[in-house]
Write a protein that holds these residues in place. Structure first.
Motif, PDB file in Angstrom:
ATOM      1  N   VAL A 108     -15.293  -2.618   2.644  1.00  0.00           N
ATOM      2  CA  VAL A 108     -14.893  -1.407   3.367  1.00  0.00           C
ATOM      3  C   VAL A 108     -15.581  -0.173   2.786  1.00  0.00           C
ATOM      4  N   LYS A 109     -15.769  -0.130   1.458  1.00  0.00           N
ATOM      5  CA  LYS A 109     -16.485   1.004   0.865  1.00  0.00           C
ATOM      6  C   LYS A 109     -17.927   1.028   1.367  1.00  0.00           C
ATOM      7  N   ALA A 110     -18.504  -0.135   1.567  1.00  0.00           N
ATOM      8  CA  ALA A 110     -19.861  -0.192   2.112  1.00  0.00           C
ATOM      9  C   ALA A 110     -19.909   0.406   3.510  1.00  0.00           C
ATOM     10  N   VAL A 111     -18.887   0.166   4.302  1.00  0.00           N
ATOM     11  CA  VAL A 111     -18.818   0.754   5.641  1.00  0.00           C
ATOM     12  C   VAL A 111     -18.754   2.274   5.551  1.00  0.00           C
ATOM     13  N   GLU A 112     -17.959   2.781   4.620  1.00  0.00           N
ATOM     14  CA  GLU A 112     -17.865   4.230   4.443  1.00  0.00           C
ATOM     15  C   GLU A 112     -19.230   4.830   4.121  1.00  0.00           C
ATOM     16  N   TYR A 113     -19.948   4.234   3.191  1.00  0.00           N
ATOM     17  CA  TYR A 113     -21.255   4.757   2.811  1.00  0.00           C
ATOM     18  C   TYR A 113     -22.255   4.630   3.961  1.00  0.00           C
ATOM     19  N   PHE A 114     -22.170   3.546   4.688  1.00  0.00           N
ATOM     20  CA  PHE A 114     -23.047   3.344   5.839  1.00  0.00           C
ATOM     21  C   PHE A 114     -22.859   4.469   6.858  1.00  0.00           C
ATOM     22  N   LEU A 115     -21.619   4.776   7.152  1.00  0.00           N
ATOM     23  CA  LEU A 115     -21.345   5.804   8.155  1.00  0.00           C
ATOM     24  C   LEU A 115     -21.744   7.190   7.636  1.00  0.00           C
ATOM     25  N   LYS A 116     -21.562   7.439   6.366  1.00  0.00           N
ATOM     26  CA  LYS A 116     -21.969   8.734   5.815  1.00  0.00           C
ATOM     27  C   LYS A 116     -23.486   8.915   5.925  1.00  0.00           C
ATOM     28  N   LEU A 118     -14.460  13.357   5.765  1.00  0.00           N
ATOM     29  CA  LEU A 118     -13.390  12.890   6.653  1.00  0.00           C
ATOM     30  C   LEU A 118     -13.516  11.394   6.931  1.00  0.00           C
ATOM     31  N   VAL A 119     -14.667  10.820   6.593  1.00  0.00           N
ATOM     32  CA  VAL A 119     -14.806   9.367   6.710  1.00  0.00           C
ATOM     33  C   VAL A 119     -13.902   8.724   5.665  1.00  0.00           C
ATOM     34  N   HIS A 120     -13.012   7.855   6.100  1.00  0.00           N
ATOM     35  CA  HIS A 120     -12.074   7.150   5.221  1.00  0.00           C
ATOM     36  C   HIS A 120     -11.096   8.129   4.559  1.00  0.00           C
ATOM     37  N   PHE A 121     -10.832   9.261   5.214  1.00  0.00           N
ATOM     38  CA  PHE A 121      -9.955  10.275   4.636  1.00  0.00           C
ATOM     39  C   PHE A 121      -8.524   9.743   4.544  1.00  0.00           C
ATOM     40  N   ALA A 122      -7.982   9.721   3.327  1.00  0.00           N
ATOM     41  CA  ALA A 122      -6.594   9.343   3.022  1.00  0.00           C
ATOM     42  C   ALA A 122      -6.274   7.892   3.390  1.00  0.00           C
ATOM     43  N   LEU A 123      -7.295   7.105   3.609  1.00  0.00           N
ATOM     44  CA  LEU A 123      -7.065   5.726   4.037  1.00  0.00           C
ATOM     45  C   LEU A 123      -7.147   4.767   2.866  1.00  0.00           C
ATOM     46  N   THR A 124      -6.441   3.653   2.984  1.00  0.00           N
ATOM     47  CA  THR A 124      -6.677   2.493   2.138  1.00  0.00           C
ATOM     48  C   THR A 124      -7.460   1.484   2.967  1.00  0.00           C
ATOM     49  N   SER A 125      -8.116   0.551   2.317  1.00  0.00           N
ATOM     50  CA  SER A 125      -8.939  -0.416   3.049  1.00  0.00           C
ATOM     51  C   SER A 125      -8.138  -1.141   4.123  1.00  0.00           C
ATOM     52  N   GLU A 126      -6.877  -1.420   3.833  1.00  0.00           N
ATOM     53  CA  GLU A 126      -6.065  -2.162   4.797  1.00  0.00           C
ATOM     54  C   GLU A 126      -5.770  -1.346   6.044  1.00  0.00           C
ATOM     55  N   ASP A 127      -5.777  -0.008   5.935  1.00  0.00           N
ATOM     56  CA  ASP A 127      -5.649   0.798   7.150  1.00  0.00           C
ATOM     57  C   ASP A 127      -6.784   0.479   8.111  1.00  0.00           C
ATOM     58  N   VAL A 128      -7.970   0.357   7.562  1.00  0.00           N
ATOM     59  CA  VAL A 128      -9.135   0.030   8.383  1.00  0.00           C
ATOM     60  C   VAL A 128      -9.104  -1.426   8.824  1.00  0.00           C
ATOM     61  N   ASN A 129      -8.802  -2.317   7.896  1.00  0.00           N
ATOM     62  CA  ASN A 129      -8.878  -3.751   8.193  1.00  0.00           C
ATOM     63  C   ASN A 129      -7.845  -4.198   9.217  1.00  0.00           C
ATOM     64  N   GLU A 174     -28.856  -3.024  11.287  1.00  0.00           N
ATOM     65  CA  GLU A 174     -27.686  -2.382  10.685  1.00  0.00           C
ATOM     66  C   GLU A 174     -26.869  -3.395   9.882  1.00  0.00           C
ATOM     67  N   ILE A 175     -26.793  -4.624  10.361  1.00  0.00           N
ATOM     68  CA  ILE A 175     -26.097  -5.676   9.611  1.00  0.00           C
ATOM     69  C   ILE A 175     -26.759  -5.881   8.257  1.00  0.00           C
ATOM     70  N   ALA A 176     -28.086  -5.912   8.258  1.00  0.00           N
ATOM     71  CA  ALA A 176     -28.818  -6.093   7.001  1.00  0.00           C
ATOM     72  C   ALA A 176     -28.631  -4.893   6.087  1.00  0.00           C
ATOM     73  N   GLU A 177     -28.664  -3.689   6.639  1.00  0.00           N
ATOM     74  CA  GLU A 177     -28.482  -2.484   5.820  1.00  0.00           C
ATOM     75  C   GLU A 177     -27.094  -2.456   5.191  1.00  0.00           C
ATOM     76  N   LEU A 178     -26.099  -2.780   5.984  1.00  0.00           N
ATOM     77  CA  LEU A 178     -24.728  -2.773   5.468  1.00  0.00           C
ATOM     78  C   LEU A 178     -24.561  -3.826   4.381  1.00  0.00           C
ATOM     79  N   ALA A 179     -25.175  -4.990   4.571  1.00  0.00           N
ATOM     80  CA  ALA A 179     -25.102  -6.045   3.552  1.00  0.00           C
ATOM     81  C   ALA A 179     -25.746  -5.579   2.247  1.00  0.00           C
ATOM     82  N   ALA A 180     -26.833  -4.841   2.357  1.00  0.00           N
ATOM     83  CA  ALA A 180     -27.496  -4.340   1.158  1.00  0.00           C
ATOM     84  C   ALA A 180     -26.606  -3.343   0.421  1.00  0.00           C
TER      85      ALA A 180
END
Length: 476
Positions: A99-107, A129-140, A84-90
């Motif tokens: 953070v956008k990569a995390v959103e796509y990974f979860l989708k 609903l993944v990353h709904f109304a959030l900014t990256s800093e909300d997640v970080n 999963e680390i390798a997939e997310l890095a890709a």
């Protein structure tokens, strides 16, 4: 023949010592403060946000999730490993945004849910609903709070407690062992070895109490802290309540008033406390080093170990010297973190992004120092004969109780007690006295018989006041 390029060797060679030479001592922090741990925490926050929105019906039309569906989502976090680390890095190589990569990974995982749960699962429908109304800093900010809390509470703090308990146990063991004190490096009023160790244990425990009570704050309020996207999308929701309950669900303290970023003041407070613990521990390391150099402590040789490449007799206090260096590095990093993280230009700048990636090394060097000191203390033995000899060579330290007794006798009306300090200063300053010298002087003063007898029976080894009893304060 060209030299081998070390950067091309796989697996990758560590650039820093924490991921190389010292890895065994700090490996537990990787689960909390590494880049992979940051991404896992981000996934956890995004997963919990989806679950929270559905569980509280915040967004009209959002489905309820079954226990199996919630378990599947949380399993994405639990199973986050090498693949999963390798997939997310890709993915990030394409998005160029972590953070956008995390959103796509979860989708992707939501889209794959029917294969695991059956075609009737609603998970593919909640992708937006993944990353709904959030900014990256909300997640970080939430991710870092969870990471740092986990690193402190599960790794660093238990190690620090074990160290302080080790120092406290040594203090209790040697509570009554007399020792010549040195103030300004000169012979001073005797103490006990246990009491001096207890002072350091007491100081360290006080810092641990501060660290244990430190807060971990979090926010979730959008691009500039106004809930703008939230209220535009779903104006009927109580978004402050949604935010607060979500942050508190994560076990964090809700920060209601921020810019785009959570202000990081809690981090500055925590890092200041840990740096102060480091500095007290540094004081312990330098004191123990000095006791070793005096011979108060002897070091138990490790079979097969070498103290010097040329001097076979040496057993170096390297654990304490390494601890000093690691504590200095850790404290410098923590000071920088504490000083810089409290400032962000206007509503947001990105200086904190790089800065926070150094939290791991800051705690790593502190944890390594704790390990250094624990192993160093475990290899020490006390030389009571040396302590006794030092005391017996410094009878002049009894000038203090003698002149104090003369002062008390003068107040009680005994004549001939004039200028006690000056008379003892003349007798002792710059002179070595024997037991006979001190007792003869006491006998010549004209003190009441009971006072004279008490002072003449005193030795440097017995002149420790209530030092042994003071060690009991460690159990208050």
């Amino acid at each position: 023949m060209p030299r081998v390029r070390l950067a091309d060797i796989t697996p990758a060679i560590a650039l820093g010592p924490l991921d190389g030479r010292y890895r065994p001592a700090v490996a537990d922090l990787v689960d909390h403060l590494s880049e992979a741990a940051l991404n896992r925490a981000r996934i956890a926050v995004e997963v919990e946000w989806v679950i929270h929105l559905c569980a509280h019906a915040v967004v009209p039309g959002a489905p309820s999730l079954s226990p199996a569906e919630e378990e599947y989502l949380r399993g994405v976090v639990d199973s986050f490993g090498a693949d999963e680390i390798a997939e997310l890095a890709a993915i990030e190589r394409t998005t160029v945004h972590d953070v956008k990569a995390v959103e796509y990974f979860l989708k992707r995982r939501l889209a794959a849910a029917p294969e695991a749960l059956g075609t009737d699962t609603v998970l593919p429908s909640v992708g937006e609903l993944v990353h709904f109304a959030l900014t990256s800093e909300d997640v970080n900010n939430l991710s870092y709070a969870l990471m740092v809390r986990g690193a402190v509470q599960q790794v660093w703090f238990p190690a620090a407690v074990d160290l302080v308990d080790q120092v406290a146990a040594l203090a209790a063991e040697h509570r009554a062992l007399p020792m010549l004190a040195l103030t300004h490096g000169q012979p001073a009023t005797p103490t006990t070895l246990g009491k001096e160790l207890a002072v350091l244990a007491h100081r360290l425990r006080r810092q641990l109490r501060r660290i244990e009570s430190d807060e971990y704050l979090g926010k979730l309020n959008g691009a500039t802290g106004t809930y703008g996207a939230h209220t535009a999308a779903v104006p009927g929701a109580d978004w402050q309540l949604v935010s607060r309950t979500f942050v508190e669900h994560l076990g964090l303290t809700w920060n209601p008033l921020t810019t785009q970023i959570e202000s990081h003041d809690w981090q500055s407070e925590l890092y200041g406390d840990v740096a102060r613990f480091n500095r007290v521990l540094h004081n312990l390391a330098t004191d123990v080093w000095t006791y070793i150099s005096r011979g108060v402590f002897t070091q138990i040789p490790v079979p097969g170990a070498t103290g010097s490449s040329t001097m076979p007799h040496k057993v170096n206090p390297i654990r304490f010297e390494n601890a000093e260096a690691n504590l200095e590095i850790s404290s410098a990093l923590l000071d920088t973190l504490a000083a810089t993280l409290v400032t962000s230009r206007l509503q947001r700048d990105l200086t904190d992004s790089t800065t926070q990636r150094n939290i791991g090394p800051a705690f790593g060097h502190s944890l390594l120092a704790i390990d250094n000191v624990r192993r160093g203390l475990g290899g020490l033995a006390v030389d009571p004969a040396l302590l006794a000899a030092e005391l017996d060579q410094n009878w002049e330290v009894l000038a203090e109780p003698v002149q104090s007794a003369m002062r008390a006798a003068s107040v009680a009306g005994v004549t001939g007690m004039e200028n006690p300090y000056e008379r003892l200063k003349e007798l002792t300053r710059g002179h070595r006295l024997t037991a006979a010298d001190m007792r003869e002087f006491i006998g010549s003063l004209g003190l009441p018989d009971d006072v004279a007898a008490r002072l003449q029976g005193m030795t440097p080894a017995s002149y420790t006041g209530v030092a042994a009893d003071l060690v009991d304060h460690l159990t208050d």
